[in-house]
Design an enzyme around this catalytic site. Structure first.
Site, PDB file in Angstrom:
ATOM      1  CE  LYS A  43       8.942-109.859 -25.336  1.00 37.57           C
ATOM      2  NZ  LYS A  43       9.194-110.347 -26.465  1.00 37.57           N
TER       3      LYS A  43
ATOM      4  CB  SER B 277      14.782-105.778 -21.745  1.00 36.84           C
ATOM      5  OG  SER B 277      15.318-106.662 -20.916  1.00 36.84           O
TER       6      SER B 277
END
Length: 420
Positions: free
Chosen positions: A58, A313
């Site tokens: 992110k 992720s």
């Protein structure tokens, strides 16, 4: 065709995003996993975005977006709404750029995540807890932006966010020496899948892009089936990094063009993979981080001899969740079973149950019982863990043969969640 539908990430914009963020983000390793490669008879590579400074990808999109704000916008500061990884990416970016940020988080956010945001943002960030859900936090953040003129940093539905996430794909294709046959990408709001998919379709069009969602929050799958963005009425929030009711309009329009297949994975299966990766490879993953690996089983027949990349992720997993992760895994694998057993209210009834019903490797892991007056039978909630899935049939058969009246709770989710 609307402006949203016209947008498609350009290679030049992704390359510039990579230059813009490369002094902040890590070029994370693309690691061959020997255990998975042997299991699937393929070259399984893990793109380790869990090794970023904020332990997720992110930071890429957040910094790329914030770094392109005007001088006036930077002076006013930024606002975001997030219960997790996006909040940490924005907080880290605010500190690096020396600007002010407001992070709206649901009041139900675990303290560990709040501390992480405060640690990355330090004095540059104000954390504001409001509402019980992400939607309530987002509404408060947008109201703040309207009143103050501060810039809202969306977690996924923004071209510059998508282009920042796309730099993951650029690194993969820089590092791998052979063509990528399959790319497995976790999908929440769709920003990562849109960015990676767009880059691969332009540079490596033969690669199959597989989007992976949790079964309890299949918002992208439902939207692709409907041909438009669909908002789900309810979702299972367990896979918090990929559980959204509604994907982004911009990210959806790109994903329509680049995702070859969407699959959903049961939350229990994801938990099993988290435990396997921890036990076999000492890799700590959050539930969303394990999504791509959990999907490999669905393609077992197609992967032999192929080059396969799975995006890991993130790894922002609260240690207090491990008991729930283990429990969900055992339930999914058929190794943990809960019953309401109505015991005769006489001395020795429980001993008979242990001696006559339990198998040699069965284990009682949960037991709740209160003796009732003026009743012949007293109900007990019992959790039993078996060694093999097949042991369940023998357990149930022995209860019937020995006259124990029971109710099986695993198949009654409302009652199960209330009692357990």
């Amino acid at each position: 065709m609307s402006e949203t539908e016209k947008y498609f990430p350009k290679l030049g914009d992704i390359t510039r995003a990579n230059i813009r963020i490369n002094h902040i983000t890590k070029h994370t390793p693309l690691q061959k996993n020997l255990n998975l490669s042997e299991e699937f008879e393929a070259n399984i590579l893990l793109k380790r975005e869990d090794l970023q400074a904020v332990r997720s990808y992110k930071i890429r999109g957040a910094f790329n977006k914030i770094a392109q704000l005007t001088k006036e916008e930077l002076q006013k500061g930024v606002v975001c709404a997030s219960a997790g990884n996006h909040a940490q990416g924005v907080a880290f970016s605010c500190r690096q750029l020396g600007i002010r940020g407001k992070i709206y988080m649901p009041a139900t956010t675990p303290r560990q995540k709040i501390r992480q945001v405060e640690m990355f943002g330090k004095e540059n960030v104000e954390v504001i807890l409001t509402g019980d859900t992400y939607d309530a936090a987002e509404l408060a953040a947008l109201n703040d932006c309207r009143q103050t003129g501060m810039a809202f940093i969306h977690p996924f539905d923004d071209p510059q966010i998508i282009e920042g996430q796309a730099t993951v794909a650029l690194e993969i294709l820089q590092d791998i020496k052979e063509p990528v046959d399959y790319l497995f990408v976790p999908v929440g709001g769709g920003g990562l899948a849109a960015g990676l998919g767009a880059y691969f379709k332009q540079v490596s069009p033969q690669t199959k892009i597989i989007g992976v969602e949790p079964a309890g929050a299949p918002s992208m799958q439902k939207s692709l089936e409907a041909g438009k963005v669909v908002e789900l009425p309810e979702i299972d929030k367990f896979v918090d990094g990929a559980a959204v009711k509604k994907v982004g309009e911009i990210s959806f329009a790109v994903c329509q063009k680049v995702i070859d297949q969407m699959v959903t994975i049961p939350e229990g299966r994801i938990c099993t993979k988290i435990l396997e990766l921890y036990n076999h490879d000492a890799i700590v993953m959050e539930p969303a981080g394990a999504l791509s690996i959990a999907a490999l089983d669905l393609f077992r027949e197609k992967l032999a001899g192929k080059n396969v990349v799975c995006i890991v992720s993130g790894s922002n997993n609260d240690i207090t969740r491990m008991e729930e992760i283990k429990e969900r895994s055992l339930l999914y694998e058929g190794l943990k079973h809960y019953f309401i057993v109505r015991f005769p209210q006489r001395a020795g009834a429980l001993r008979d149950f242990v001696d006559l019903v339990l198998g040699p490797t069965d284990d009682i892991t949960h037991f709740e019982y209160s003796k009732k007056t003026n009743r012949e039978k007293g109900p007990a909630v019992i959790g039993i863990e078996v060694q093999q899935k097949e042991d369940f049939n023998g357990l149930v058969q022995r209860m019937k043969e020995n006259g124990f009246v029971y109710e099986y709770l695993n198949e009654k989710p409302d009652l199960f969640q209330f009692l357990i």
